[in-house]
Design an enzyme around this catalytic site. Structure first.
Site, PDB file in Angstrom:
ATOM      1  N   ILE A  93     -12.826   2.196  -1.146  1.00  0.00           N
ATOM      2  CA  ILE A  93     -12.800   0.742  -1.332  1.00  0.00           C
ATOM      3  C   ILE A  93     -14.092   0.248  -1.986  1.00  0.00           C
ATOM      4  CG2 ILE A  93     -13.628   0.213   1.024  1.00  0.00           C
ATOM      5  CD1 ILE A  93     -11.079  -1.831  -1.076  1.00  0.00           C
ATOM      6  N   ASP A 175      -7.099  -2.635   5.678  1.00  0.00           N
ATOM      7  CA  ASP A 175      -7.141  -2.215   7.072  1.00  0.00           C
ATOM      8  C   ASP A 175      -7.594  -0.763   7.166  1.00  0.00           C
ATOM      9  OD1 ASP A 175      -6.127  -2.982   9.926  1.00  0.00           O
ATOM     10  OD2 ASP A 175      -5.384  -0.942   9.560  1.00  0.00           O
ATOM     11  N   GLY A 316      -5.076   2.970   2.286  1.00  0.00           N
ATOM     12  CA  GLY A 316      -5.523   1.835   3.083  1.00  0.00           C
ATOM     13  C   GLY A 316      -6.879   1.322   2.639  1.00  0.00           C
ATOM     14  N   GLU A 317      -7.585   0.638   3.540  1.00  0.00           N
ATOM     15  CA  GLU A 317      -8.918   0.050   3.281  1.00  0.00           C
ATOM     16  C   GLU A 317      -8.869  -1.143   2.330  1.00  0.00           C
ATOM     17  OE1 GLU A 317     -11.565   2.989   1.640  1.00  0.00           O
ATOM     18  OE2 GLU A 317     -11.301   4.389   3.303  1.00  0.00           O
ATOM     19  N   GLY A 318      -7.714  -1.462   1.789  1.00  0.00           N
ATOM     20  CA  GLY A 318      -7.611  -2.502   0.762  1.00  0.00           C
ATOM     21  C   GLY A 318      -7.580  -1.931  -0.643  1.00  0.00           C
TER      22      GLY A 318
END
Lengths: 353, 353
Positions: A93, A175, A316-318
């Site tokens: 990210i 997330d 994930g993580e955005g």
């Protein structure tokens, strides 16, 4: 709750936006999804020259008691370790955030660790919004107290307000937390989605672990019987702090008319809950990508959202959200910067509109 | 022709690239298509730290005699007018090029106009590679002389060499010219693709015009009987200067190990011809996007390419290709900048690889 007054996006500028788009030097409609994005951002910002100059990513991190049931490929310590990695700038990210000129903030939404005691070299990118140190194991007891569910949503609202105060034009929601796809799947099944459409691997796990994940989710719902129409009840019984905070940030961002770019499956499960509380949020949401997690497409369809990217990602993580910002910026720059047929002296055609 | 010596991409670094990718702080394989892109760029550049810092777009512009048959929504003057628009920075490709930090050069590959006589304020972005002032009408005679077809391919080669000399790391190839989808469709049908899979609208035209477009293509092929295995023969009889130059630039870029990002249908028809001349080019090609023109997906499949973006675009100019650069840069930055499990102190899981 105080979310009943979110104004819908509205369409009072729509024909003006379409007219302007059709005056630009390109065949009518030829920029496809970019034109739709430009129109919606124009409607949200109430201008025919939308702009998403200031971009922020909130990466929500929390721990989940359900990891005690051995449903994940990674140990729960990875949640804490990855928060550190993000703070040091070494996670995916961070790389994509730098490329997109988007600020990346990590929200400690309930990691089972006190980062304040770590003497971290730089905590300027850490936002502490902790309703607790990880949820409880919903295989045995409700994930959290009702008070915590409400507090988490309020924390999410504060984050949207902070973004508004900092003049953020677009928010990406990500997330991170070991166990998060198990919790997100439990939330969706509790909300009425079919288990077979929803329950899947997050990181790659073996057949045995996937079976256990499925059993844990179904047993948890049988045990607690969450009310499928009540987001707070679902969050409290089988949810997570992250999902609750993301639900709050989506609701409040919509009320502040800040566009929100969703990332993957856990984030979109929060959007499902926010939509349950107030469906007017939908017009403010953009689906950054379609992840490879099976249930993600099902949730996006329920929200009537078309993903901008489809890159077979499942991190994930955005990450999927932040990558989509480039396409959204291309859309806003197109409508702001392109020449018109008139200004450029280009002949009009006889296109079928 | 001198294209028989293009070395294939090769896979001697593949296991090293995969090993490095799997050491980065993310679940194995979780970045999907980005990991494939990173691997291929690493193989092309022969490094585990690929980089596409210097990006260039060539927008090929030329006129097509077939427009005399009334197959387009726009008058042929638009080709010339749009070259001016691109030189002034007002076209979609300019907007997206600025956003991607990619240099945009317009190649006059045979527009029916002499731009040198225009006293243009700035011609630094115009590259003149003119085999003629528009092709002839292939409904009546061959589109060009064999000499022109070969000269066009040579011009394309010179453009690839110019890119190499300027240390360009990645080339985007775009096309613009009224009538270009008609010519591209004729090239593909001549190369053996099924008319029903290929012939479609470019800009939006009415049923009657589409029927005429189809008839003109099929009649032209019946009249000239191009050899379906001979790219030069196809180009000469029913092709265009743009398509010929793009064929050349793809061949030469591959021999110089410069990755090439394709845009839409006309560009990909050139890739089909380049592949006919030397299939080793395929490893150097990236499909920027899947356009909404029907035949595009068919051509990409024939080249075994997966499009990076799917945004329902049908504009041309290189717009779909230049938008994909962000994803490709994200891939290279990922492999160059992400922390490893070891460097970040993140625990390894027990993932099923």
């Amino acid at each position: 709750m105080h979310f009943y007054n979110i104004a819908p996006v509205g369409d009072n500028l729509k024909s003006e936006l379409e007219k302007h788009l059709n005056s630009l030097t390109k065949p009518v409609g030829s920029l496809g999804m970019l034109e739709e994005i430009a129109i919606r951002l124009g409607l949200i910002q109430q201008t025919i020259k939308p702009n998403i100059n200031k971009k922020r990513v909130y990466v929500f991190a929390s721990d989940h008691g359900i990891t005690q049931e051995n449903v994940s490929a990674y140990p729960k310590e990875v949640t804490r370790e990855m928060v550190n990695n993000i703070l040091m700038g070494g996670a995916a990210i961070n790389v994509f955030g730098r490329l997109a000129s988007a600020e990346v903030l990590v929200v400690d939404a309930g990691v089972d660790h006190d980062f304040n005691k770590d003497n971290l070299p730089d905590t300027s990118k850490l936002v502490t919004k902790k309703p607790g140190f990880g949820t409880r194991n919903f295989a045995k007891e409700p994930a959290m107290a009702e008070k915590q569910a409400i507090e988490s949503i309020e924390f999410g609202c504060e984050l949207a307000e902070m973004a508004a105060k900092d003049n953020v034009d677009v928010l990406v929601i990500g997330d991170m937390g070991i166990g998060n796809t198990t919790v997100a799947a439990a939330v969706c099944v509790a909300a009425g989605f079919q288990p077979d459409e929803i329950i899947d691997i997050g990181t790659v796990i073996d057949e045995e672990t996937l079976k256990r994940k499925r059993r844990v989710i179904l047993d948890g719902i049988k045990l607690h019987k969450p009310n499928s129409k009540n987001a707070i009840d679902i969050l409290q019984k089988v949810g997570g702090f992250c999902i609750a905070e993301m639900t709050g940030v989506i609701l409040k961002a919509a009320s502040l008319r800040i566009p929100v770019v969703l990332d993957g499956f856990p984030v979109t499960s929060a959007a499902i809950l926010a939509n349950m509380i107030n469906p007017n949020i939908k017009g403010f949401l953009f689906a950054g990508h379609l992840s490879k997690v099976k249930g993600h497409g099902v949730l996006l369809k329920a929200l009537n959202l078309t993903p901008i990217l489809k890159l077979d990602m499942r991190l994930g993580e955005g990450t999927g959200g932040v990558l989509a910002l480039h396409v959204m910026e291309a859309a806003t720059n197109m409508i702001r910067e392109m020449a018109t047929f008139e200004s450029a002296g280009v002949s009009k055609g006889n296109e079928v509109v």
